[in-house]
Design a protein around this motif. Structure first.
Motif, PDB file in Angstrom:
ATOM      1  N   PHE A   8       0.770  -1.149   0.143  1.00 22.11           N
ATOM      2  CA  PHE A   8      -0.170   0.006   0.048  1.00 22.11           C
ATOM      3  C   PHE A   8       0.741   1.213   0.037  1.00 22.11           C
ATOM      4  O   PHE A   8       0.627   2.232  -0.507  1.00 22.11           O
ATOM      5  N   LEU A   9       1.964   1.075   0.739  1.00 18.41           N
ATOM      6  CA  LEU A   9       2.899   2.326   0.761  1.00 18.41           C
ATOM      7  C   LEU A   9       3.645   2.616  -0.565  1.00 18.41           C
ATOM      8  O   LEU A   9       3.760   3.677  -0.792  1.00 18.41           O
ATOM      9  N   ALA A  14      -5.380   1.552  -3.849  1.00 20.63           N
ATOM     10  CA  ALA A  14      -6.109   1.285  -4.901  1.00 20.63           C
ATOM     11  C   ALA A  14      -5.277   0.374  -5.915  1.00 20.63           C
ATOM     12  O   ALA A  14      -5.784  -0.667  -6.435  1.00 20.63           O
ATOM     13  N   GLU A  90       3.845   8.650   6.532  1.00 20.87           N
ATOM     14  CA  GLU A  90       3.111   8.230   5.147  1.00 20.87           C
ATOM     15  C   GLU A  90       2.004   6.955   5.347  1.00 20.87           C
ATOM     16  O   GLU A  90       0.977   7.161   4.719  1.00 20.87           O
ATOM     17  N   ASP A  93      -0.927   8.806   6.796  1.00 21.43           N
ATOM     18  CA  ASP A  93      -1.965   9.623   5.715  1.00 21.43           C
ATOM     19  C   ASP A  93      -2.373   8.421   4.958  1.00 21.43           C
ATOM     20  O   ASP A  93      -3.466   8.657   4.271  1.00 21.43           O
ATOM     21  N   LEU A  94      -1.761   7.558   4.623  1.00 22.81           N
ATOM     22  CA  LEU A  94      -2.468   6.479   3.514  1.00 22.81           C
ATOM     23  C   LEU A  94      -3.524   6.024   4.349  1.00 22.81           C
ATOM     24  O   LEU A  94      -4.627   5.683   3.458  1.00 22.81           O
ATOM     25  N   HIS A  97      -5.914   9.299   5.558  1.00 21.87           N
ATOM     26  CA  HIS A  97      -6.318  10.468   4.581  1.00 21.87           C
ATOM     27  C   HIS A  97      -6.700  10.037   3.352  1.00 21.87           C
ATOM     28  O   HIS A  97      -7.313  10.637   2.400  1.00 21.87           O
ATOM     29  N   SER A  98      -6.163   8.860   2.556  1.00 16.83           N
ATOM     30  CA  SER A  98      -6.457   8.555   1.495  1.00 16.83           C
ATOM     31  C   SER A  98      -7.830   7.769   1.262  1.00 16.83           C
ATOM     32  O   SER A  98      -8.580   8.231   1.932  1.00 16.83           O
ATOM     33  N   ALA A  99      -8.049   6.794   0.610  1.00 17.15           N
ATOM     34  CA  ALA A  99      -9.097   5.927   0.767  1.00 17.15           C
ATOM     35  C   ALA A  99     -10.246   6.696   0.006  1.00 17.15           C
ATOM     36  O   ALA A  99      -9.889   7.884  -0.481  1.00 17.15           O
ATOM     37  N   ASP A 100     -11.393   5.937  -0.316  1.00 15.28           N
ATOM     38  CA  ASP A 100     -12.208   6.500  -1.040  1.00 15.28           C
ATOM     39  C   ASP A 100     -13.224   7.430  -0.321  1.00 15.28           C
ATOM     40  O   ASP A 100     -14.662   7.285  -0.389  1.00 15.28           O
ATOM     41  N   HIS A 101     -12.734   8.626   0.044  1.00 20.08           N
ATOM     42  CA  HIS A 101     -13.725   9.588   0.422  1.00 20.08           C
ATOM     43  C   HIS A 101     -14.921   9.262   1.219  1.00 20.08           C
ATOM     44  O   HIS A 101     -15.983   9.065   0.538  1.00 20.08           O
ATOM     45  N   PRO A 103     -16.964  10.666   3.506  1.00 19.40           N
ATOM     46  CA  PRO A 103     -17.477  11.668   4.374  1.00 19.40           C
ATOM     47  C   PRO A 103     -17.650  11.191   6.052  1.00 19.40           C
ATOM     48  O   PRO A 103     -17.110  11.784   6.996  1.00 19.40           O
ATOM     49  N   ARG A 106     -14.761   9.984   7.986  1.00 18.18           N
ATOM     50  CA  ARG A 106     -13.528  10.728   8.015  1.00 18.18           C
ATOM     51  C   ARG A 106     -13.041  11.242   9.399  1.00 18.18           C
ATOM     52  O   ARG A 106     -13.901  10.879  10.253  1.00 18.18           O
ATOM     53  N   GLY A 149       0.449  18.754  10.146  1.00 13.39           N
ATOM     54  CA  GLY A 149       1.062  19.273   8.781  1.00 13.39           C
ATOM     55  C   GLY A 149       2.346  19.516   8.728  1.00 13.39           C
ATOM     56  O   GLY A 149       3.072  19.358   7.770  1.00 13.39           O
ATOM     57  N   ASP A 152       4.414  16.329   8.416  1.00 13.19           N
ATOM     58  CA  ASP A 152       4.126  16.024   7.162  1.00 13.19           C
ATOM     59  C   ASP A 152       4.942  16.658   6.448  1.00 13.19           C
ATOM     60  O   ASP A 152       5.739  15.941   5.530  1.00 13.19           O
TER      61      ASP A 152
END
Lengths: 182, 182, 182, 182
Positions: A8-9, A14, A90, A93-94, A97-101, A103, A106, A149, A152
DNA sequence: AATGAATGAGTTTTCATTCAT
DNA sequence: TATGAATGAAAACTCATTCAT
């Protein structure tokens, strides 16, 4: 799980297929589905593992501090966060914060836990007279995201990456100003 | 682009198919590929459009302020950011934080531009004696993420959502402490 | 076998997995393969068991009749068929009419046995002067399917399902007409 | 649809994969899903096509008969059924009797239509004094299944298969006895 | 005799992209 | 410029069967 995390990293969630993962883990496709219901399920398991590891590390760090010395406690807290995050932004965030939105999902558990912990500390410190924070919840949110932030950013910096020590100092100073520490 | 943006927000980028988009836009599949090279290309175009719109709105807001009154300028800046973000955090996160984790591309143009602008202002304000900021770049990063995270949080809040005014006041106060404004 | 039969009836043969079956039977997967070579083998075993049970029940019923009273014998035979089928049409259809269409295997043993038995009775009755049937084989086939279809229909009827007695009477009357019983 | 029908007949519905079907039809896999939502959808479409074809053929046949000559009408009807079924029993059974045991859906439209048609004819014939049938609905069911089973049997017969004419005569005679035609 | 973790071939299904019209 | 039927590679997931313990 390790193979999944690594892939994944490397390629993103996806782009890493179950096929890739089982090949990397040296097991058969069916074996994957013996332990995880779906790819999403693996991501969820990795999230859980991340949160546990992260919180254990923060707790370990803070333990050594003198509970009534708020300055030292915050120093330790910031050190813990920096050390831990720098080794895993990393991944964080993976996973968060990624993945398919989604809401609803979150602002995930991981963050909530940390933010709440931070708010509690801010309140306690204010009551102990260590500093003055009017809206601990909001301040915790602002601090959390500021730190996140910045870390990051540091993690992403390729050349002339500042030392951990320097980062801790910067965040410490930012924190002091925010809480109007005397 | 509008159809794409709407569907991406509704179902997520991965889940919204070109088929869905062209159906919503009332054009044929081929027509899509007449204007965009690929799905990614559409996302890129949406990103570009977002940045442009965002920056134009910030600039419009600040214009009215007295250039030498730093307090007023920051007030305007914060108002601009709050107003603009609150209406588009979802879209912002969708375009700049989801997608398929391309480490290189991360910390995107959008953020860079705003952070740089903020750093410039902090430096100028310091030089003008309005406040004292030692490391404007780092402070800009910290502030940017603090604000962004807080606005994300507010946008996600379902009930008892604070008013724009209250949010502006909170961020303003946070800002003052951070820059040790007198 | 019981678990398999139950699950096959509930979900269909294809949809019921070995996993489902062993879980229902409270044994391990390996144990299944200790007693059956394959899933098909279990189906075959169920088929065999069905035929045996069915034929034993028919025989039991008829036994009590006076061998030379053809009218009574047929009455008993029809009663036996109705009683037995009504309790097992679903299973019968499942085992002998669904499955994966193997033309060779169709028109199965179960049916052949019953049809042959019926043909024999028709012939014997004709010789005994009880009725007049010109082509006993064909008539047996026609009668078998007429009965089977009607019972299928009755079994499927949800509301206002006719009584066993009524069904027996209907089939008895149909039979009389077909064999031109005087 | 033709490729699917052919392969289903050859290997059975479950054993014929979409892959096989599209290869036989010389189209891409995606093309299949452009016209059918799933394999089940194709089966449903074939069922529909079968029913339509079947009923059109029966109607065509009967048309030529003298409407008031019931004997002739039944002769024509039986001829139509025999001719049509003999050419398609395999397909009929495949589409309507195999598949995965859906108790609710069983006793399908196809059969219902024909059975109802037959019941109507029996009633009309009785009213016209052509014959005497007490329970037309039940008789229709019994006749339908008797015919269907017999034709199934004939279709399955490999050697010494009786001629269509002979089959028609047998069924005609069976019918006469059942309706007590004078 | 019993177990159940591991297997992997096989299936359905999706969807970004192309291209002849 | 616009169309939309056709493509086919790629993905997720299932499940009958095996075999070391």
């Amino acid at each position: 799980m390790d193979a999944g995390e690594r892939l994944f990293l490397e390629k993103g969630i996806a782009a890493a297929s179950i096929d890739d993962i089982v090949r990397a883990a040296n097991v058969a496709k069916g074996t994957f589905y013996l332990y995880f219901q779906s790819k999403d399920d693996l991501v969820a398991a990795l999230r859980e593992r991340y949160v546990e590891t992260f919180q254990r590390r923060i707790a370990d760090y803070e333990e050594a501090a003198n509970p009534s010395d708020w300055s030292q406690r915050m120093q330790r807290f910031i050190e813990a966060v920096v050390e831990t995050y720098l080794g895993s932004v990393e991944l964080h965030d993976l996973l968060f914060h990624s993945a398919d939105h989604h809401p609803e999902r979150r602002a995930s558990q991981s963050e909530e836990g940390i933010v709440r912990g931070l708010a509690d500390r801010l309140k306690a410190g204010t009551e102990a007279g260590a500093w003055r924070v009017e809206d601990p919840e909001m301040t915790a949110i602002l601090l959390y995201h500021a730190f996140h932030g910045a870390l990051d950013h540091v993690a992403m910096t390729k050349k002339r990456k500042p030392s951990t020590k320097a980062v801790v100092a910067t965040l410490r100073s930012f924190f002091s100003r925010v809480v109007q520490q005397t």
